[in-house]
Design an enzyme around this catalytic site. Structure first.
Site: not given
Length: 233
Positions: A169-170
């Site tokens: 996600c990052v």
């Protein structure tokens, strides 16, 4: 195992830096004129023990670093976006689920909308009045959300990204942030993962291709520098 892996990665990165430099990679996107902080999935299902998504180095590193960034943003009135993930239809057999096909790969059904205690932002870094709480359905905080529009309307040109995970996600948020035209900064000490080596490898690769990896101390100084310029204008 972790120490050995770290040593191997360090040697590999040293060699790769030379190759990348020779070929024109690892350029700097730099800090812009108006920043925002984007905290990705720093919710209880990721930050507290006993969950499928629980990550490492939360208590001793990531939370303290994010607290420093939040303090700097709040004293300088910089925008803050807290991002989390949950699903209205967490039944894997329901063809109309908002999980899409992601549940075929990872247990996203573990964060149903009717369990807010799981997807709520960790109380140690929870939003205050005026800060955004954004719910996403996919890895990137930009995919299918209003994030880019919100940032542009606020005049933001730089995003400082923290959170979990480095490998999913990052990383996806940083890649999409650059694609959307924002200067992307990955705050080194404030990004985590579950698997040994995942943070080191992804931050090295992000720094080479998609954004600048900067220390939390430098990011706090930048937030204060920009804030003081605005105050003096």
């Amino acid at each position: 195992m972790t120490d050995t892996l770290d040593q191997m990665l360090t040697r590999a990165f040293e060699e790769a830096r030379g190759l990348y430099k020779e070929r024109g990679f690892q350029r700097r996107v730099g800090f812009g004129r108006k920043p925002a902080l984007v905290n990705v999935d720093l919710a209880n299902a990721w930050t507290r023990p006993g969950n499928p998504f629980t990550c490492e180095n939360i208590d001793n590193q990531i939370i303290p670093g994010v607290q420093q960034l939040l303090a700097a943003c709040r004293r300088n009135n910089h925008p803050v976006v807290h991002v989390t993930t949950c699903y209205q239809v967490a039944d894997r057999e329901d063809p109309h689920t908002d999980m899409g096909l992601w549940h075929c790969k990872i247990p996203v059904e573990a964060v149903p909308e009717n369990r807010p205690e799981l997807w709520a932002i960790d109380s140690r870094i929870e939003p205050i009045d005026g800060e955004q709480l954004l719910v996403k359905k996919r890895a990137s905080a930009f995919h299918g959300t209003y994030l880019a529009g919100f940032l542009r309307a606020a005049g933001v040109d730089t995003i400082l990204v923290t959170g979990v995970t480095a490998s999913a996600c990052v990383r996806e948020t940083i890649c999409d942030g650059l694609a959307e035209g924002f200067r992307t900064i990955a705050v080194e000490e404030c990004i985590g993962d579950r698997i040994p080596g995942a943070v080191a490898w992804n931050l090295f690769d992000i720094d080479a291709k998609f954004g600048d990896v900067e220390k939390v101390e430098r990011c706090v100084s930048y937030l204060d520098e920009v804030g003081s310029k605005v105050a003096a204008a």
